[in-house]
Design a protein around this motif. Structure first.
Motif, PDB file in Angstrom:
ATOM      1  N   LYS A  76       0.831  -1.208   0.000  1.00  0.00           N
ATOM      2  CA  LYS A  76       0.000   0.000   0.000  1.00  0.00           C
ATOM      3  C   LYS A  76       0.865   1.258   0.000  1.00  0.00           C
ATOM      4  O   LYS A  76       0.477   2.269  -0.576  1.00  0.00           O
ATOM      5  N   ALA A  77       2.037   1.178   0.619  1.00  0.00           N
ATOM      6  CA  ALA A  77       2.968   2.314   0.630  1.00  0.00           C
ATOM      7  C   ALA A  77       3.711   2.460  -0.694  1.00  0.00           C
ATOM      8  O   ALA A  77       4.365   3.478  -0.929  1.00  0.00           O
ATOM      9  N   GLY A  78       3.617   1.436  -1.540  1.00  0.00           N
ATOM     10  CA  GLY A  78       4.324   1.482  -2.824  1.00  0.00           C
ATOM     11  C   GLY A  78       5.807   1.197  -2.705  1.00  0.00           C
ATOM     12  O   GLY A  78       6.582   1.544  -3.591  1.00  0.00           O
ATOM     13  N   ASP A  79       6.215   0.549  -1.639  1.00  0.00           N
ATOM     14  CA  ASP A  79       7.625   0.217  -1.438  1.00  0.00           C
ATOM     15  C   ASP A  79       7.846  -1.246  -1.800  1.00  0.00           C
ATOM     16  O   ASP A  79       7.671  -2.153  -0.993  1.00  0.00           O
ATOM     17  N   TRP A  80       8.232  -1.478  -3.042  1.00  0.00           N
ATOM     18  CA  TRP A  80       8.341  -2.835  -3.590  1.00  0.00           C
ATOM     19  C   TRP A  80       9.501  -3.603  -2.960  1.00  0.00           C
ATOM     20  O   TRP A  80       9.377  -4.803  -2.714  1.00  0.00           O
ATOM     21  N   VAL A  81      10.608  -2.943  -2.691  1.00  0.00           N
ATOM     22  CA  VAL A  81      11.768  -3.620  -2.082  1.00  0.00           C
ATOM     23  C   VAL A  81      11.443  -4.052  -0.659  1.00  0.00           C
ATOM     24  O   VAL A  81      11.725  -5.185  -0.264  1.00  0.00           O
ATOM     25  N   ALA A  82      10.830  -3.159   0.116  1.00  0.00           N
ATOM     26  CA  ALA A  82      10.457  -3.517   1.491  1.00  0.00           C
ATOM     27  C   ALA A  82       9.428  -4.644   1.500  1.00  0.00           C
ATOM     28  O   ALA A  82       9.459  -5.514   2.372  1.00  0.00           O
ATOM     29  N   THR A  83       8.532  -4.654   0.505  1.00  0.00           N
ATOM     30  CA  THR A  83       7.561  -5.751   0.394  1.00  0.00           C
ATOM     31  C   THR A  83       8.297  -7.067   0.198  1.00  0.00           C
ATOM     32  O   THR A  83       8.014  -8.053   0.888  1.00  0.00           O
ATOM     33  N   GLN A  84       9.221  -7.078  -0.732  1.00  0.00           N
ATOM     34  CA  GLN A  84       9.980  -8.305  -0.996  1.00  0.00           C
ATOM     35  C   GLN A  84      10.755  -8.748   0.240  1.00  0.00           C
ATOM     36  O   GLN A  84      10.809  -9.943   0.543  1.00  0.00           O
ATOM     37  N   ASP A  85      11.349  -7.810   0.942  1.00  0.00           N
ATOM     38  CA  ASP A  85      12.084  -8.151   2.166  1.00  0.00           C
ATOM     39  C   ASP A  85      11.157  -8.756   3.218  1.00  0.00           C
ATOM     40  O   ASP A  85      11.514  -9.734   3.876  1.00  0.00           O
ATOM     41  N   ALA A  86       9.969  -8.187   3.368  1.00  0.00           N
ATOM     42  CA  ALA A  86       9.007  -8.703   4.345  1.00  0.00           C
ATOM     43  C   ALA A  86       8.550 -10.108   3.967  1.00  0.00           C
ATOM     44  O   ALA A  86       8.439 -10.986   4.825  1.00  0.00           O
ATOM     45  N   GLU A 105       3.380  -9.237  -6.930  1.00  0.00           N
ATOM     46  CA  GLU A 105       3.011  -7.838  -7.145  1.00  0.00           C
ATOM     47  C   GLU A 105       4.217  -6.913  -7.003  1.00  0.00           C
ATOM     48  O   GLU A 105       4.431  -6.013  -7.826  1.00  0.00           O
ATOM     49  N   ALA A 106       5.018  -7.142  -5.992  1.00  0.00           N
ATOM     50  CA  ALA A 106       6.204  -6.307  -5.791  1.00  0.00           C
ATOM     51  C   ALA A 106       7.193  -6.470  -6.956  1.00  0.00           C
ATOM     52  O   ALA A 106       7.719  -5.482  -7.470  1.00  0.00           O
ATOM     53  N   GLN A 107       7.426  -7.693  -7.371  1.00  0.00           N
ATOM     54  CA  GLN A 107       8.358  -7.923  -8.481  1.00  0.00           C
ATOM     55  C   GLN A 107       7.799  -7.384  -9.796  1.00  0.00           C
ATOM     56  O   GLN A 107       8.553  -6.883 -10.630  1.00  0.00           O
ATOM     57  N   TYR A 108       6.500  -7.484  -9.982  1.00  0.00           N
ATOM     58  CA  TYR A 108       5.882  -6.925 -11.186  1.00  0.00           C
ATOM     59  C   TYR A 108       6.193  -5.430 -11.288  1.00  0.00           C
ATOM     60  O   TYR A 108       6.572  -4.940 -12.348  1.00  0.00           O
ATOM     61  N   HIS A 109       6.033  -4.717 -10.188  1.00  0.00           N
ATOM     62  CA  HIS A 109       6.260  -3.274 -10.215  1.00  0.00           C
ATOM     63  C   HIS A 109       7.734  -2.924 -10.436  1.00  0.00           C
ATOM     64  O   HIS A 109       8.037  -1.831 -10.911  1.00  0.00           O
TER      65      HIS A 109
END
Length: 170
Positions: A76-86, A105-109
């Protein structure tokens, strides 16, 4: 509006606390921000989602309630790297549909549609419903065209479960 008045700068005590804070934002603040700011509402909310995600990072995935994890907040924050890390911190993440969807979704972006086909294929097999939701969220013209073509040509039941065969049909 406790979440806005007193932004969380420390860790959430548990999933219930996160659920309440997330609910305030999603149910009350987010709709208001979209009414006031339109398309810019997401950008206005990003710092709030980021704060919640940081405060939730220590919480493990609760399989019964996957929205009480840091990964969807980072999305939701638009932080794709942090999403992947989580997501990377989730044990057996490739067999858990929410985690697989978040990673895709994170990798797509970051890398585009071609790079996430393996994840989409796995997601189709594990959870056609999550794949359907992800396709709708991504708003990718090629992916939508492929989906429409698949829906029109696939000789299945006409249900979401048909999406198990979507990657093969593509």
């Amino acid at each position: 509006m406790r979440t806005l008045e007193d932004p969380t700068s420390t860790r959430f005590a548990d999933h219930d606390t996160l659920r309440c804070a997330r609910g305030e934002i999603a149910d009350e603040v987010e709709p208001a921000a979209r009414r006031v700011f339109g398309a810019q509402g997401s950008a206005w909310l990003a710092p709030i989602w980021r704060t919640l995600a940081r405060a939730a990072e220590h919480l493990p995935l609760c399989r019964d309630e996957d929205e009480t994890h840091a990964a969807p907040l980072w999305l939701k924050a638009g932080d794709w790297v942090a999403t992947q890390d989580a997501v990377a911190r989730i044990e057996s993440r490739r067999r858990i549909p929410p985690a697989l969807s978040w990673m895709a979704e994170a990798q797509y972006h970051q890398q585009g549609l071609e790079a996430v086909w393996p994840l989409l294929s796995e997601l189709a097999w594990l959870s056609p419903r999550r794949l359907d939701a992800l396709i709708r969220r991504l708003v990718d013209p090629l992916l939508r065209t492929l989906r429409k073509t698949f829906d029109a040509r696939f000789d299945g039941d006409g249900t979401i479960e048909d999406l198990i065969w979507f990657p093969a049909g593509c």
